[in-house]
Scaffold this active site. Structure first.
Site, PDB file in Angstrom:
ATOM      1  N   ARG A 298      -6.714  11.573  -7.042  1.00 46.11           N
ATOM      2  CA  ARG A 298      -7.946  10.823  -6.852  1.00 46.11           C
ATOM      3  C   ARG A 298      -9.169  11.694  -6.581  1.00 46.11           C
ATOM      4  O   ARG A 298     -10.287  11.177  -6.525  1.00 46.11           O
ATOM      5  CB  ARG A 298      -7.761   9.847  -5.689  1.00 46.11           C
ATOM      6  CG  ARG A 298      -7.054   8.528  -6.027  1.00 46.11           C
ATOM      7  CD  ARG A 298      -7.939   7.581  -6.841  1.00 46.11           C
ATOM      8  NE  ARG A 298      -9.315   7.545  -6.349  1.00 46.11           N
ATOM      9  CZ  ARG A 298      -9.703   6.883  -5.273  1.00 46.11           C
ATOM     10  NH1 ARG A 298      -8.882   6.163  -4.593  1.00 46.11           N
ATOM     11  NH2 ARG A 298     -10.970   6.929  -4.880  1.00 46.11           N
TER      12      ARG A 298
ATOM     13  N   ARG B 297      -3.452   6.424   0.255  1.00 39.96           N
ATOM     14  CA  ARG B 297      -4.035   7.555   0.966  1.00 39.96           C
ATOM     15  C   ARG B 297      -3.111   8.351   1.871  1.00 39.96           C
ATOM     16  O   ARG B 297      -3.502   9.390   2.360  1.00 39.96           O
ATOM     17  CB  ARG B 297      -5.238   7.076   1.761  1.00 39.96           C
ATOM     18  CG  ARG B 297      -6.376   6.678   0.848  1.00 39.96           C
ATOM     19  CD  ARG B 297      -7.509   6.132   1.636  1.00 39.96           C
ATOM     20  NE  ARG B 297      -7.048   5.016   2.451  1.00 39.96           N
ATOM     21  CZ  ARG B 297      -7.771   4.431   3.377  1.00 39.96           C
ATOM     22  NH1 ARG B 297      -8.981   4.857   3.620  1.00 39.96           N
ATOM     23  NH2 ARG B 297      -7.293   3.420   4.057  1.00 39.96           N
TER      24      ARG B 297
ATOM     25  N   ARG C 216       0.826  -1.217   0.000  1.00 31.97           N
ATOM     26  CA  ARG C 216       0.000   0.000   0.000  1.00 31.97           C
ATOM     27  C   ARG C 216       0.860   1.268   0.000  1.00 31.97           C
ATOM     28  O   ARG C 216       0.487   2.266   0.610  1.00 31.97           O
ATOM     29  CB  ARG C 216      -0.964   0.014   1.192  1.00 31.97           C
ATOM     30  CG  ARG C 216      -1.912  -1.172   1.250  1.00 31.97           C
ATOM     31  CD  ARG C 216      -2.897  -1.143   0.087  1.00 31.97           C
ATOM     32  NE  ARG C 216      -3.978  -2.083   0.287  1.00 31.97           N
ATOM     33  CZ  ARG C 216      -5.175  -1.753   0.785  1.00 31.97           C
ATOM     34  NH1 ARG C 216      -5.439  -0.514   1.095  1.00 31.97           N
ATOM     35  NH2 ARG C 216      -6.107  -2.662   0.935  1.00 31.97           N
TER      36      ARG C 216
ATOM     37  N   TYR D 144     -14.716 -12.071   0.398  1.00 27.95           N
ATOM     38  CA  TYR D 144     -15.497 -10.893  -0.015  1.00 27.95           C
ATOM     39  C   TYR D 144     -16.757 -11.306  -0.774  1.00 27.95           C
ATOM     40  O   TYR D 144     -17.826 -10.741  -0.591  1.00 27.95           O
ATOM     41  CB  TYR D 144     -14.653  -9.946  -0.883  1.00 27.95           C
ATOM     42  CG  TYR D 144     -13.690  -9.108  -0.072  1.00 27.95           C
ATOM     43  CD1 TYR D 144     -14.164  -8.136   0.800  1.00 27.95           C
ATOM     44  CD2 TYR D 144     -12.320  -9.297  -0.159  1.00 27.95           C
ATOM     45  CE1 TYR D 144     -13.289  -7.372   1.558  1.00 27.95           C
ATOM     46  CE2 TYR D 144     -11.435  -8.532   0.597  1.00 27.95           C
ATOM     47  CZ  TYR D 144     -11.936  -7.571   1.462  1.00 27.95           C
ATOM     48  OH  TYR D 144     -11.072  -6.822   2.214  1.00 27.95           O
TER      49      TYR D 144
ATOM     50  N   ASP E 285      -6.650  -3.024  -7.494  1.00 26.69           N
ATOM     51  CA  ASP E 285      -7.194  -3.615  -6.273  1.00 26.69           C
ATOM     52  C   ASP E 285      -7.488  -5.079  -6.550  1.00 26.69           C
ATOM     53  O   ASP E 285      -7.697  -5.467  -7.703  1.00 26.69           O
ATOM     54  CB  ASP E 285      -8.472  -2.895  -5.817  1.00 26.69           C
ATOM     55  CG  ASP E 285      -8.837  -3.306  -4.398  1.00 26.69           C
ATOM     56  OD1 ASP E 285      -8.253  -2.749  -3.455  1.00 26.69           O
ATOM     57  OD2 ASP E 285      -9.661  -4.214  -4.221  1.00 26.69           O
TER      58      ASP E 285
HETATM   59  O1  CP3 Z   1      -0.123  -1.590  -2.466  1.00 32.28           O
HETATM   60  C1  CP3 Z   1      -0.331  -0.671  -3.277  1.00 32.28           C
HETATM   61  O2  CP3 Z   1       0.106   0.482  -3.117  1.00 32.28           O
HETATM   62  C2  CP3 Z   1      -1.061  -1.002  -4.557  1.00 32.28           C
HETATM   63  C3  CP3 Z   1      -2.451  -0.843  -4.534  1.00 32.28           C
HETATM   64  C4  CP3 Z   1      -3.367  -1.795  -3.755  1.00 32.28           C
HETATM   65  C5  CP3 Z   1      -4.659  -1.381  -3.361  1.00 32.28           C
HETATM   66  N1  CP3 Z   1      -5.306  -2.452  -2.845  1.00 32.28           N
HETATM   67  C6  CP3 Z   1      -5.181  -0.022  -3.537  1.00 32.28           C
HETATM   68  C7  CP3 Z   1      -6.323   0.406  -2.709  1.00 32.28           C
HETATM   69  C8  CP3 Z   1      -3.235  -3.141  -3.415  1.00 32.28           C
HETATM   70  C9  CP3 Z   1      -2.042  -4.068  -3.578  1.00 32.28           C
HETATM   71  C10 CP3 Z   1      -4.473  -3.542  -2.836  1.00 32.28           C
HETATM   72  C11 CP3 Z   1      -4.751  -4.922  -2.399  1.00 32.28           C
HETATM   73  C12 CP3 Z   1      -5.918  -5.171  -1.543  1.00 32.28           C
HETATM   74  N2  CP3 Z   1      -7.186  -4.684  -1.636  1.00 32.28           N
HETATM   75  C13 CP3 Z   1      -5.912  -6.122  -0.495  1.00 32.28           C
HETATM   76  C14 CP3 Z   1      -4.721  -6.942  -0.102  1.00 32.28           C
HETATM   77  C15 CP3 Z   1      -3.755  -6.118   0.665  1.00 32.28           C
HETATM   78  C16 CP3 Z   1      -4.126  -5.884   2.104  1.00 32.28           C
HETATM   79  O3  CP3 Z   1      -4.195  -4.713   2.484  1.00 32.28           O
HETATM   80  O4  CP3 Z   1      -4.334  -6.854   2.826  1.00 32.28           O
HETATM   81  C17 CP3 Z   1      -7.192  -6.145   0.056  1.00 32.28           C
HETATM   82  C18 CP3 Z   1      -7.637  -6.992   1.226  1.00 32.28           C
HETATM   83  C19 CP3 Z   1      -7.993  -5.236  -0.677  1.00 32.28           C
HETATM   84  C20 CP3 Z   1      -9.434  -4.920  -0.467  1.00 32.28           C
HETATM   85  C21 CP3 Z   1      -9.567  -3.470  -0.151  1.00 32.28           C
HETATM   86  N3  CP3 Z   1      -9.605  -2.460  -1.094  1.00 32.28           N
HETATM   87  C22 CP3 Z   1      -9.576  -2.859   1.135  1.00 32.28           C
HETATM   88  C23 CP3 Z   1      -9.576  -3.596   2.446  1.00 32.28           C
HETATM   89  C24 CP3 Z   1      -9.598  -1.466   0.909  1.00 32.28           C
HETATM   90  C25 CP3 Z   1      -9.462  -0.360   1.947  1.00 32.28           C
HETATM   91  C26 CP3 Z   1     -10.741   0.211   2.401  1.00 32.28           C
HETATM   92  C27 CP3 Z   1     -10.447   1.554   3.059  1.00 32.28           C
HETATM   93  O5  CP3 Z   1     -10.682   2.571   2.401  1.00 32.28           O
HETATM   94  O6  CP3 Z   1      -9.947   1.552   4.202  1.00 32.28           O
HETATM   95  C28 CP3 Z   1      -9.624  -1.251  -0.468  1.00 32.28           C
HETATM   96  C29 CP3 Z   1      -9.632   0.064  -1.157  1.00 32.28           C
HETATM   97  C30 CP3 Z   1      -8.295   0.487  -1.652  1.00 32.28           C
HETATM   98  N4  CP3 Z   1      -7.444  -0.310  -2.359  1.00 32.28           N
HETATM   99  C31 CP3 Z   1      -7.728   1.777  -1.526  1.00 32.28           C
HETATM  100  C32 CP3 Z   1      -6.498   1.743  -2.198  1.00 32.28           C
HETATM  101  C33 CP3 Z   1      -5.530   2.872  -2.422  1.00 32.28           C
HETATM  102  C34 CP3 Z   1      -8.379   2.959  -0.869  1.00 32.28           C
HETATM  103  C35 CP3 Z   1      -9.325   3.514  -1.847  1.00 32.28           C
HETATM  104  C36 CP3 Z   1      -9.580   4.973  -1.674  1.00 32.28           C
HETATM  105  O7  CP3 Z   1      -8.628   5.767  -1.777  1.00 32.28           O
HETATM  106  O8  CP3 Z   1     -10.766   5.295  -1.498  1.00 32.28           O
END
Ligand code: CP3
Length: 350
Positions: free
Chosen positions: A50, A41, A37, A161, A86
């Site tokens: 974004r 954010r 990540r 999910y 994602d």
């Molecule tokens: O790592 C990186 O920088 C690359 C981008 C990346 C995202 N999601 C961007 C994202 C990666 C590798 C993921 C993987 C992902 N997504 C996982 C596995 C990694 C982990 O954290 O365990 C999982 C479980 C998800 C599912 C998911 N998508 C979650 C739990 C969330 C967060 C919800 C929140 O807002 O707290 C997302 C959304 C997400 N994925 C964001 C980003 C940058 C936030 C979106 C936003 O900015 O609104």
């Protein structure tokens, strides 16, 4: 499947990068570092890009993917980029009605709980995600000698999910299917494994130099259940993917590390709960390790970050290869300056 080209078009030998060498358990000039990540954010430049753009729109717009993937590479000088996307993007692309809700995560409109639901999951075709290929091709040019990591969610985590309909604390409906309807469970895992394999192969063919399989929530499963209900599927994915280093990561997997070692990846990602020297004993020989500073440590004063990071580096020396990372993703409230200092520290000390 196309193996990644060791020579980058601009003449940089990617195979010599510290990150790929550590994944292959070869000697390195310094410990390589990147952060799960790292794009996201906590970066003001990310928030600007974004603004007003829904997450899934950003994930299907090549210019945005390239820009956001590059941001942490420019700012921190990390040893690898991770593709901005994602884990639910391929599911959306095959028609699953889902959205990513800010502050919540993926939410699925019609959860899959029976054979009828399962039939709605069709195979992924490369034409479903042209923006992934396009963005990776553009990125390999932009990145020069910095390797790009492609990724996918693992079948268990994606399945959770789909079955729960959103994020879950106890994964109760997921486990109810696993225990109560094992045939349906394995059929779902098989379908998801096919989708994951197609997705990862496509990223490698487009130019990704390594891949990471995120099984973020698999720590909810006991070892005997992991062996029966999850391992056969993750193993098939790693067997089906050759030519680039494969990283396997989950949270809360202390009791599963030996089984993650058996699943077949080159690198096992470790969360912050198990010190890397002990993790290495549990994973077994022939694997590199990735991790494992607690992401919350970055919210403490720098002196604490430095002490804890040096401890991770020291414990990582016991491993056959060590890629420095956090034990899970960067927390949104993290000060980017702390991550910059940490990156420099790992490069100097490691
Ligand atoms: O790592 C990186 O920088 C690359 C981008 C990346 C995202 N999601 C961007 C994202 C990666 C590798 C993921 C993987 C992902 N997504 C996982 C596995 C990694 C982990 O954290 O365990 C999982 C479980 C998800 C599912 C998911 N998508 C979650 C739990 C969330 C967060 C919800 C929140 O807002 O707290 C997302 C959304 C997400 N994925 C964001 C980003 C940058 C936030 C979106 C936003 O900015 O609104």
């Amino acid at each position: 499947m196309t193996a990644a080209l060791p020579w980058h078009p601009c003449g940089v030998n990617l195979a010599d990068s510290a990150f790929l060498r550590a994944c292959r358990r070869q000697p390195v000039p310094h410990t390589p570092v990147w952060y799960m990540r790292q794009a996201g954010r906590s970066l003001p430049e990310y928030l600007r890009v974004r603004e007003g753009v829904p997450m899934l729109t950003a994930c299907s717009t090549p210019d945005m993917i390239v820009e956001i993937t590059m941001q942490p590479v420019r700012r921190y000088g990390v040893d690898a980029a991770i593709f901005f996307s994602d884990i639910v993007v391929p599911l959306k692309a095959i028609g699953v009605d889902l959205d990513i809700k800010p502050g919540v995560g993926p939410v699925v409109a019609d959860p899959i709980r029976d054979a009828k639901g399962l039939r709605t999951l069709r195979p992924l075709e490369p034409d479903d995600i042209p923006y992934v290929t396009e963005a990776i091709q553009a990125l390999t040019g932009e990145l020069g000698g910095t390797p790009l990591i492609g990724f996918a969610g693992a079948p268990f985590t994606l399945g959770s999910y789909l079955i729960e309909g959103g994020p879950s604390k106890n994964h109760d409906k997921t486990k109810a299917m696993m225990y109560g309807e094992p045939e349906l469970w394995h059929a779902l895992m098989e379908r998801l494994s096919e989708i994951v394999l197609t997705h990862l192969r496509l990223q490698v063919a487009a130019g990704a130099s390594a891949v990471q399989l995120f099984d973020s929530w698999v720590g909810a499963v006991a070892p005997a259940d992991y062996r029966e209900f999850v391992l056969p599927h993750t193993r098939r994915i790693f067997e089906g993917l050759t030519g680039v280093p494969r990283i396997h990561f989950g949270v809360g997997t202390g009791e599963l590390l030996g089984l993650l070692g058996e699943a077949g990846a080159d690198v096992v990602g470790v969360d912050w709960r198990v010190p890397l020297d002990e993790a290495g004993r549990r994973v077994g020989p022939g694997r590199a390790l990735q991790g494992n500073l607690d992401p919350a440590v970055l919210l403490a004063p720098w002196e604490v970050v430095e002490r804890k990071a040096r401890e991770v580096l020291r414990q990582g020396r016991a491993a056959e290869g060590h890629v420095f990372n956090l034990g899970h993703g960067v927390l949104p409230s993290t000060d980017p300056d702390q991550l910059k200092r940490l990156t420099d520290l790992v490069h100097e000390a490691g």
